[in-house]
Design a protein around this motif. Structure first.
Motif, PDB file in Angstrom:
ATOM      1  N   LEU A  25       0.827  -1.201   0.000  1.00 28.71           N
ATOM      2  CA  LEU A  25       0.000   0.000   0.000  1.00 28.71           C
ATOM      3  C   LEU A  25       0.864   1.254   0.000  1.00 28.71           C
ATOM      4  CD1 LEU A  25      -2.829  -0.991   2.516  1.00 28.71           C
ATOM      5  CD2 LEU A  25      -2.941  -0.923   0.027  1.00 28.71           C
ATOM      6  N   ALA A  26       1.959   1.226   0.754  1.00 31.14           N
ATOM      7  CA  ALA A  26       2.875   2.376   0.757  1.00 31.14           C
ATOM      8  C   ALA A  26       3.500   2.576  -0.622  1.00 31.14           C
ATOM      9  CB  ALA A  26       3.967   2.174   1.814  1.00 31.14           C
ATOM     10  N   LEU A  27       3.887   1.489  -1.277  1.00 29.91           N
ATOM     11  CA  LEU A  27       4.483   1.590  -2.610  1.00 29.91           C
ATOM     12  C   LEU A  27       3.479   2.139  -3.623  1.00 29.91           C
ATOM     13  CD1 LEU A  27       6.451  -1.792  -2.714  1.00 29.91           C
ATOM     14  CD2 LEU A  27       7.433   0.491  -2.603  1.00 29.91           C
ATOM     15  N   ALA A 246       2.262  17.297  -1.937  1.00 31.25           N
ATOM     16  CA  ALA A 246       1.682  15.960  -2.076  1.00 31.25           C
ATOM     17  C   ALA A 246       2.766  14.892  -1.988  1.00 31.25           C
ATOM     18  CB  ALA A 246       0.925  15.859  -3.398  1.00 31.25           C
ATOM     19  N   GLY A 247       3.906  15.126  -2.647  1.00 34.72           N
ATOM     20  CA  GLY A 247       4.997  14.169  -2.583  1.00 34.72           C
ATOM     21  C   GLY A 247       5.549  14.031  -1.175  1.00 34.72           C
ATOM     22  N   SER A 248       5.713  15.152  -0.475  1.00 30.92           N
ATOM     23  CA  SER A 248       6.219  15.116   0.895  1.00 30.92           C
ATOM     24  C   SER A 248       5.264  14.362   1.806  1.00 30.92           C
ATOM     25  CB  SER A 248       6.427  16.546   1.399  1.00 30.92           C
ATOM     26  OG  SER A 248       6.928  16.537   2.719  1.00 30.92           O
ATOM     27  N   LEU A 249       3.957  14.597   1.641  1.00 35.60           N
ATOM     28  CA  LEU A 249       2.979  13.908   2.480  1.00 35.60           C
ATOM     29  C   LEU A 249       2.957  12.414   2.181  1.00 35.60           C
ATOM     30  CD1 LEU A 249       0.708  13.961   4.537  1.00 35.60           C
ATOM     31  CD2 LEU A 249      -0.878  14.571   2.699  1.00 35.60           C
ATOM     32  N   SER A 250       3.058  12.049   0.913  1.00 39.33           N
ATOM     33  CA  SER A 250       3.054  10.622   0.572  1.00 39.33           C
ATOM     34  C   SER A 250       4.275   9.916   1.156  1.00 39.33           C
ATOM     35  CB  SER A 250       2.996  10.439  -0.949  1.00 39.33           C
ATOM     36  OG  SER A 250       4.188  10.895  -1.570  1.00 39.33           O
ATOM     37  N   PHE A 251       5.425  10.568   1.155  1.00 41.38           N
ATOM     38  CA  PHE A 251       6.627   9.970   1.749  1.00 41.38           C
ATOM     39  C   PHE A 251       6.501   9.881   3.267  1.00 41.38           C
ATOM     40  CE2 PHE A 251       8.545   9.951  -2.261  1.00 41.38           C
ATOM     41  CZ  PHE A 251       9.794   9.349  -2.189  1.00 41.38           C
ATOM     42  N   THR A 252       5.857  10.871   3.879  1.00 41.77           N
ATOM     43  CA  THR A 252       5.637  10.818   5.321  1.00 41.77           C
ATOM     44  C   THR A 252       4.773   9.619   5.681  1.00 41.77           C
ATOM     45  OG1 THR A 252       5.770  13.232   5.466  1.00 41.77           O
ATOM     46  CG2 THR A 252       4.748  12.083   7.311  1.00 41.77           C
ATOM     47  N   MET A 253       3.706   9.416   4.931  1.00 42.24           N
ATOM     48  CA  MET A 253       2.836   8.274   5.187  1.00 42.24           C
ATOM     49  C   MET A 253       3.546   6.957   4.917  1.00 42.24           C
ATOM     50  SD  MET A 253      -0.721   9.776   3.557  1.00 42.24           S
ATOM     51  CE  MET A 253      -1.647   8.293   3.951  1.00 42.24           C
ATOM     52  N   ALA A 254       4.356   6.915   3.860  1.00 41.86           N
ATOM     53  CA  ALA A 254       5.094   5.689   3.545  1.00 41.86           C
ATOM     54  C   ALA A 254       6.089   5.357   4.651  1.00 41.86           C
ATOM     55  CB  ALA A 254       5.807   5.842   2.205  1.00 41.86           C
ATOM     56  N   ALA A 255       6.765   6.376   5.195  1.00 45.35           N
ATOM     57  CA  ALA A 255       7.714   6.145   6.281  1.00 45.35           C
ATOM     58  C   ALA A 255       7.002   5.628   7.525  1.00 45.35           C
ATOM     59  CB  ALA A 255       8.475   7.428   6.591  1.00 45.35           C
ATOM     60  N   PHE A 256       5.833   6.204   7.822  1.00 45.66           N
ATOM     61  CA  PHE A 256       5.064   5.740   8.984  1.00 45.66           C
ATOM     62  C   PHE A 256       4.629   4.289   8.805  1.00 45.66           C
ATOM     63  CE2 PHE A 256       0.952   4.987  10.999  1.00 45.66           C
ATOM     64  CZ  PHE A 256       1.242   5.294  12.326  1.00 45.66           C
ATOM     65  N   ILE A 257       4.120   3.963   7.630  1.00 46.12           N
ATOM     66  CA  ILE A 257       3.674   2.594   7.364  1.00 46.12           C
ATOM     67  C   ILE A 257       4.854   1.629   7.445  1.00 46.12           C
ATOM     68  CG2 ILE A 257       2.715   1.065   5.602  1.00 46.12           C
ATOM     69  CD1 ILE A 257       1.038   3.454   4.635  1.00 46.12           C
ATOM     70  N   GLY A 258       6.011   2.039   6.901  1.00 49.34           N
ATOM     71  CA  GLY A 258       7.190   1.184   6.969  1.00 49.34           C
ATOM     72  C   GLY A 258       7.645   0.950   8.396  1.00 49.34           C
ATOM     73  N   ALA A 259       7.682   2.030   9.199  1.00 49.74           N
ATOM     74  CA  ALA A 259       8.094   1.884  10.594  1.00 49.74           C
ATOM     75  C   ALA A 259       7.133   0.982  11.356  1.00 49.74           C
ATOM     76  CB  ALA A 259       8.171   3.261  11.253  1.00 49.74           C
ATOM     77  N   LYS A 282       8.968  -8.203  -1.812  1.00 50.16           N
ATOM     78  CA  LYS A 282       7.724  -8.965  -1.759  1.00 50.16           C
ATOM     79  C   LYS A 282       6.519  -8.022  -1.774  1.00 50.16           C
ATOM     80  CE  LYS A 282       9.988 -12.761   0.611  1.00 50.16           C
ATOM     81  NZ  LYS A 282      10.229 -13.464   1.887  1.00 50.16           N
ATOM     82  N   GLY A 283       6.666  -6.887  -1.104  1.00 45.82           N
ATOM     83  CA  GLY A 283       5.610  -5.886  -1.195  1.00 45.82           C
ATOM     84  C   GLY A 283       5.466  -5.344  -2.599  1.00 45.82           C
ATOM     85  N   PHE A 284       6.589  -5.231  -3.311  1.00 43.87           N
ATOM     86  CA  PHE A 284       6.552  -4.757  -4.690  1.00 43.87           C
ATOM     87  C   PHE A 284       5.836  -5.749  -5.599  1.00 43.87           C
ATOM     88  CE2 PHE A 284       8.621  -4.578  -8.923  1.00 43.87           C
ATOM     89  CZ  PHE A 284       8.204  -3.313  -9.295  1.00 43.87           C
ATOM     90  N   VAL A 285       6.088  -7.045  -5.386  1.00 41.11           N
ATOM     91  CA  VAL A 285       5.378  -8.063  -6.169  1.00 41.11           C
ATOM     92  C   VAL A 285       3.871  -7.909  -5.973  1.00 41.11           C
ATOM     93  CG1 VAL A 285       4.978 -10.534  -6.446  1.00 41.11           C
ATOM     94  CG2 VAL A 285       7.301  -9.677  -6.132  1.00 41.11           C
ATOM     95  N   ALA A 286       3.458  -7.673  -4.717  1.00 40.52           N
ATOM     96  CA  ALA A 286       2.037  -7.485  -4.441  1.00 40.52           C
ATOM     97  C   ALA A 286       1.505  -6.215  -5.089  1.00 40.52           C
ATOM     98  CB  ALA A 286       1.808  -7.438  -2.928  1.00 40.52           C
ATOM     99  N   ALA A 287       2.306  -5.138  -5.043  1.00 35.30           N
ATOM    100  CA  ALA A 287       1.872  -3.873  -5.633  1.00 35.30           C
ATOM    101  C   ALA A 287       1.751  -3.984  -7.148  1.00 35.30           C
ATOM    102  CB  ALA A 287       2.853  -2.763  -5.262  1.00 35.30           C
ATOM    103  N   VAL A 288       2.646  -4.739  -7.777  1.00 32.77           N
ATOM    104  CA  VAL A 288       2.585  -4.925  -9.227  1.00 32.77           C
ATOM    105  C   VAL A 288       1.315  -5.674  -9.615  1.00 32.77           C
ATOM    106  CG1 VAL A 288       3.677  -6.146 -11.156  1.00 32.77           C
ATOM    107  CG2 VAL A 288       5.061  -4.777  -9.603  1.00 32.77           C
ATOM    108  N   PHE A 289       0.845  -6.534  -8.753  1.00 35.07           N
ATOM    109  CA  PHE A 289      -0.407  -7.251  -9.032  1.00 35.07           C
ATOM    110  C   PHE A 289      -1.556  -6.276  -9.265  1.00 35.07           C
ATOM    111  CE2 PHE A 289      -4.224  -9.658  -7.860  1.00 35.07           C
ATOM    112  CZ  PHE A 289      -4.043 -10.794  -8.614  1.00 35.07           C
TER     113      PHE A 289
END
Length: 345
Positions: A25-27, A246-259, A282-289
């Motif tokens: 989801l973060a990807l 928007a890019g900064s916010l998306s990276f903030t959310m991605a960092a939170f989800i990763g942590a 493995k998350g990337f494989v799921a995201a590509v789906f």
């Protein structure tokens, strides 16, 4: 294989799939908003787990120093931009304070509390604060100036950022692996299945985060702005939505989800400085789906990856990673037919 073994493997696959779903989801979020295939997402996972492990040993984690380095580098870039564009002194001061105050406050708080080994919930909150604050700084340093670059250029930059963060992780945490204690030691039996407290926490936290993201995108102004940017970046800019914000916010959310993913998985497996790479793949494989565009399809892909990994490890444990990553080939072929490539202008 009987039904009991199949049920146990299925539960293990669903547990792993819940973690891969968060990474996927973060990807998808980062790619849909910025067109960046964010390979270093796995590093946020590893940094989250290793930061918590350091706090539990009463040490100041190396990620604090990384956070300060990123903040200082970001402030230096802001200063160069300000001098080039001849900003007013007040505007320069506000920009520099905005870049440095939050990371410095987080670092000071960690330095004050880490030696005291505070309660687990405090350590978790400190870990989330440290790693989440890295997200917008990483975007500022590595990607913001390349917002108009091609997807291939952004991918190359992501590879470089991944190697840089992996090397920094080795310097700060060493080659040893760490595993944190479970958040909940309870155990519940349901027929042939045995649910640990940590498994229930993983399912619960994943479900809560998914619901929170749904509410965020459907009910909040910032969420709708991100959705607009993901649908059409040019149209969003014309409507006054800042692409950089928007890019900064998306990276903030991605960092939170990763942590958060790192905190959830660290009691179940030993985390090394480079463990995040495999989790991210493995998350990337799921995201590509889901074509790196659909959250529900990415979620379904993550569950599928978790189940394939679990059953693959039962039949051929030495080749379970090969089995998982081989799955991406027919998925890519299928996506090429159902979603022909197009470039936004």
């Amino acid at each position: 294989m009987d039904l009991t073994i199949a049920a146990i493997l299925g539960l293990d696959g669903l547990t792993n799939g819940a973690i891969y779903a968060l990474v996927a989801l973060a990807l998808v979020l980062v790619f849909s908003v910025t067109r960046i295939i964010f390979i270093p997402q796995g590093e946020f996972v590893a940094f989250g787990a290793l930061t918590l492990a350091s706090l539990q040993m009463g040490k100041v984690p190396g990620t604090v120093w990384l956070l300060l380095l990123l903040a200082v580098a970001g402030a230096a870039l802001d200063l160069v931009q300000a001098l080039r564009e001849r900003w007013a002194a007040g505007r320069i001061a506000r920009r520099l304070l905005g870049a440095l105050v939050v990371p410095a406050a987080i670092a000071a708080l960690v330095h004050a509390l880490a030696p005291r080994q505070p309660a687990l919930i405090v350590q978790v909150l400190l870990t989330l604060a440290v790693v989440t604050a890295m997200g917008p700084l990483l975007y500022r340093l590595a990607y913001r100036a390349l917002s108009a670059a091609s997807v291939l250029t952004l991918l190359i930059v992501s590879v470089g950022v991944h190697f840089a963060l992996t090397g920094i992780g080795l310097v700060f945490f060493g080659a040893e692996g760490y595993r944190t204690p479970a958040f909940w030691d309870a155990r519940f039996d349901a027929g042939p299945l045995s649910f640990t407290g940590q498994t229930l926490i993983i399912f619960g936290a994943s479900l809560v985060l998914l619901l929170a993201m749904f509410v965020f995108f459907e009910r909040t102004l910032m969420g709708k702005a991100l959705r607009a940017t993901s649908v059409n970046r040019t149209g969003a800019r014309l409507m006054g939505i800042s692409g950089d914000a928007a890019g900064s916010l998306s990276f903030t959310m991605a960092a939170f989800i990763g942590a958060l993913s790192g905190l959830l998985i660290s009691p179940s497996t030993t985390i090394y400085y480079d463990t995040g790479f495999l989790i991210g793949l493995k998350g990337f494989v799921a995201a590509v789906f889901g074509g790196l565009a659909s959250f529900p399809m990415a979620l379904a892909g993550a569950i599928g990856v978790g189940l394939i990994e679990s059953f693959g490890s039962f039949y051929a444990s030495a080749f379970k990673e090969v089995i998982v990553f081989t799955v991406i080939l027919p998925i890519l072929l299928w996506r090429s037919f159902v979603d022909p490539h197009h470039e936004e202008h």
